[in-house]
Design a protein around this motif. Sequence first.
Motif, PDB file in Angstrom:
ATOM      1  N   THR A  32       0.842  -1.208   0.000  1.00 51.88           N
ATOM      2  CA  THR A  32       0.000   0.000   0.000  1.00 51.88           C
ATOM      3  C   THR A  32       0.874   1.253   0.000  1.00 51.88           C
ATOM      4  N   GLY A  33       2.077   1.176   0.615  1.00 51.54           N
ATOM      5  CA  GLY A  33       2.995   2.318   0.587  1.00 51.54           C
ATOM      6  C   GLY A  33       3.373   2.650  -0.855  1.00 51.54           C
ATOM      7  N   LEU A  36       0.371   4.073  -2.724  1.00 44.32           N
ATOM      8  CA  LEU A  36       0.115   5.470  -2.336  1.00 44.32           C
ATOM      9  C   LEU A  36       1.156   6.401  -2.943  1.00 44.32           C
ATOM     10  N   ARG A  37       2.438   5.961  -2.966  1.00 40.90           N
ATOM     11  CA  ARG A  37       3.485   6.811  -3.555  1.00 40.90           C
ATOM     12  C   ARG A  37       3.230   7.020  -5.060  1.00 40.90           C
ATOM     13  N   MET A  54       1.145  11.345   4.811  1.00 37.64           N
ATOM     14  CA  MET A  54       2.369  10.533   4.721  1.00 37.64           C
ATOM     15  C   MET A  54       3.601  11.333   5.151  1.00 37.64           C
ATOM     16  N   LYS A  58       2.053   9.754   9.576  1.00 41.41           N
ATOM     17  CA  LYS A  58       0.793   9.228  10.144  1.00 41.41           C
ATOM     18  C   LYS A  58       0.164   8.235   9.173  1.00 41.41           C
ATOM     19  N   VAL A  60      -2.627   6.971   6.640  1.00 42.34           N
ATOM     20  CA  VAL A  60      -3.651   7.464   5.724  1.00 42.34           C
ATOM     21  C   VAL A  60      -4.988   6.812   6.112  1.00 42.34           C
ATOM     22  N   VAL A  65      -7.187   3.691   1.824  1.00 42.83           N
ATOM     23  CA  VAL A  65      -6.337   2.508   1.663  1.00 42.83           C
ATOM     24  C   VAL A  65      -7.161   1.289   1.233  1.00 42.83           C
ATOM     25  N   GLY A  86       2.687  -4.052   4.314  1.00 44.48           N
ATOM     26  CA  GLY A  86       2.281  -2.745   4.849  1.00 44.48           C
ATOM     27  C   GLY A  86       0.776  -2.589   4.918  1.00 44.48           C
ATOM     28  N   PHE A  87       0.059  -3.665   4.758  1.00 47.22           N
ATOM     29  CA  PHE A  87      -1.401  -3.705   4.839  1.00 47.22           C
ATOM     30  C   PHE A  87      -1.798  -5.083   5.346  1.00 47.22           C
ATOM     31  N   ARG A  89      -2.985  -2.268   8.404  1.00 47.45           N
ATOM     32  CA  ARG A  89      -2.286  -1.526   9.454  1.00 47.45           C
ATOM     33  C   ARG A  89      -3.231  -1.101  10.570  1.00 47.45           C
ATOM     34  N   GLN A  93      -8.878  -2.235   8.682  1.00 45.60           N
ATOM     35  CA  GLN A  93      -8.287  -2.746   7.428  1.00 45.60           C
ATOM     36  C   GLN A  93      -8.234  -4.272   7.434  1.00 45.60           C
ATOM     37  N   ARG A 134      13.170   8.880  -0.362  1.00 47.94           N
ATOM     38  CA  ARG A 134      11.924   9.037   0.407  1.00 47.94           C
ATOM     39  C   ARG A 134      12.141  10.026   1.542  1.00 47.94           C
ATOM     40  N   ARG A 146       6.287   7.384  12.672  1.00 51.40           N
ATOM     41  CA  ARG A 146       5.823   6.153  12.004  1.00 51.40           C
ATOM     42  C   ARG A 146       5.901   4.966  12.949  1.00 51.40           C
TER      43      ARG A 146
HETATM   44  P1  AMP Z   1       5.337   2.202   3.826  1.00 53.61           P
HETATM   45  O1  AMP Z   1       5.928   2.298   2.453  1.00 53.61           O
HETATM   46  O2  AMP Z   1       4.576   0.926   4.048  1.00 53.61           O
HETATM   47  O3  AMP Z   1       6.348   2.478   4.904  1.00 53.61           O
HETATM   48  O4  AMP Z   1       4.246   3.361   3.928  1.00 53.61           O
HETATM   49  C1  AMP Z   1       4.594   4.724   3.799  1.00 53.61           C
HETATM   50  C2  AMP Z   1       3.455   5.593   4.313  1.00 53.61           C
HETATM   51  O5  AMP Z   1       2.273   5.354   3.544  1.00 53.61           O
HETATM   52  C3  AMP Z   1       3.044   5.308   5.760  1.00 53.61           C
HETATM   53  O6  AMP Z   1       3.832   6.019   6.698  1.00 53.61           O
HETATM   54  C4  AMP Z   1       1.592   5.789   5.749  1.00 53.61           C
HETATM   55  O7  AMP Z   1       1.517   7.193   5.796  1.00 53.61           O
HETATM   56  C5  AMP Z   1       1.120   5.347   4.368  1.00 53.61           C
HETATM   57  N1  AMP Z   1       0.554   3.974   4.378  1.00 53.61           N
HETATM   58  C6  AMP Z   1       1.061   2.873   3.746  1.00 53.61           C
HETATM   59  N2  AMP Z   1       0.279   1.807   3.935  1.00 53.61           N
HETATM   60  C7  AMP Z   1      -0.739   2.229   4.731  1.00 53.61           C
HETATM   61  C8  AMP Z   1      -1.866   1.583   5.308  1.00 53.61           C
HETATM   62  N3  AMP Z   1      -2.098   0.263   5.117  1.00 53.61           N
HETATM   63  N4  AMP Z   1      -2.705   2.319   6.068  1.00 53.61           N
HETATM   64  C9  AMP Z   1      -2.498   3.638   6.274  1.00 53.61           C
HETATM   65  N5  AMP Z   1      -1.444   4.311   5.770  1.00 53.61           N
HETATM   66  C10 AMP Z   1      -0.572   3.617   5.000  1.00 53.61           C
END
Ligand code: AMP
Length: 190
Positions: A32-33, A36-37, A54, A58, A60, A65, A86-87, A89, A93, A134, A146
């Motif tokens: 999911t990270g 989202l990116r 992000m 915090k 999202v 998500v 990453g899901f 979280r 979810q 990042r 985080r």
């Molecule tokens: P990650 O790449 O998994 O470290 O995610 C980077 C950022 O994306 C996190 O710090 C959150 O802000 C957001 N994010 C990623 N996955 C989730 C999720 N499952 N739920 C909420 N926010 C997420």
Amino acid sequence: MLNVVLFGPPGAGKGTQAKKLKERYGLIHISTGDLLREEVSSRSKLGLEAQKIMTQGKLVSDKIVIGIIKSKLHNNMSSNGFIFDGFPRTEAQAIALDNLLEDNKLAISIMLSLEVSENELIQRLLDRGKNSGRSDDQNIDIIKSRIVEYNIKTSILIDYYKKESKYKGVNGMGDIKTITERLFNLIDII
Ligand code: AMP
């Protein structure tokens, strides 16, 4: 279908290990990270909304998500299975994921939780920040935020998956190859 939740705090090695599991078992890797990116780089409405959160380290909103996971699952239903990185979280979810899978007569097979000391997490993220580009890996306050989010909202999912008898703790310290072997060994006995 083999459906793996690869769990752990930021910097635990989920992304690195997800690639190894993907190769060995032919799974679809859903981070999911990363998703989202991608939204952030494309400057979509959703991406702009997510970006504000992000950059503060915090979580999202569940609504955003879960929405992006839904379409990703829907498009890959005939695969060998999924690695969720990453899901989930939050508990909301985790429940949404169980329901989405159940609608397709599927379920999570195993939750593998990478355990790494907090000092090591911070060091790994700062090291990654030197190359990854990042911004959330380059600022100690965001990194700490985080980790706090993980401790407060995410680590409770260990109990969620324990109740479903799917939780396996994995020592996430050591060299990458050794950790990969630990994960393979647990999946191979399912
Ligand atoms: P990650 O790449 O998994 O470290 O995610 C980077 C950022 O994306 C996190 O710090 C959150 O802000 C957001 N994010 C990623 N996955 C989730 C999720 N499952 N739920 C909420 N926010 C997420």
